[in-house]
Design a protein around this motif. Structure first.
Motif, mmCIF file in Angstrom:
data_model
loop_
_atom_site.group_PDB
_atom_site.id
_atom_site.type_symbol
_atom_site.label_atom_id
_atom_site.label_comp_id
_atom_site.label_asym_id
_atom_site.label_seq_id
_atom_site.Cartn_x
_atom_site.Cartn_y
_atom_site.Cartn_z
ATOM 1 N N SER A 198 19.547 40.435 15.466
ATOM 2 C CA SER A 198 20.789 39.956 15.088
ATOM 3 C C SER A 198 21.739 40.023 14.991
ATOM 4 O O SER A 198 23.239 40.023 15.025
ATOM 5 N N GLN A 199 22.309 41.503 14.893
ATOM 6 C CA GLN A 199 23.309 41.968 14.479
ATOM 7 C C GLN A 199 23.551 43.800 15.163
ATOM 8 O O GLN A 199 23.997 44.404 14.403
ATOM 9 N N LYS A 245 26.617 46.033 14.452
ATOM 10 C CA LYS A 245 26.848 46.349 12.777
ATOM 11 C C LYS A 245 26.119 47.738 13.102
ATOM 12 O O LYS A 245 26.013 48.595 11.861
#
Length: 104
Positions: free
Chosen positions: A54-55, A58
């Motif tokens: 969910s990042q 990044k």
């Protein structure tokens, strides 16, 4: 009969720099495998992987990699992961100059 769960770490690549990174127990991304969270529960591993995925601003390509507890933190159990943690293989630079060579 189901196979026993093998301990794992969550690894990915840094989106901007491309370095191999590992998810720590305190939700940071580290370039040092020794700081990675060693996950010993399959359900917890799946939840942590969902957190990692969910990042997308990044990281890219998060997955679970087999690992074992070592003296200084998690250690890879597969050659691929041992090789990945040292960086690109074209020549020694960056973290390769200060890291031990992968085991053959």
């Amino acid at each position: 009969m189901a196979r026993a769960f093998t301990p794992k770490v969550i690894t990915a690549n840094d989106l901007l720099e491309g370095d191999v990174i590992y998810l720590t127990a305190d939700d940071r991304w580290s370039r040092d495998l020794a700081e990675a969270e060693l996950i010993t529960d399959e359900a917890h591993a799946q939840l942590r992987l969902l957190d990692a995925e969910s990042q997308p601003s990044k990281i890219v390509g998060a997955y679970l990699a087999d690992a074992i507890a070592g003296h200084d933190g998690p250690e890879p159990t597969h050659f691929r992961e041992d090789f990945r943690r040292t960086g690109p293989s074209n020549y020694r630079h960056g973290k390769q100059e200060t890291s031990p060579q992968p085991r053959a």
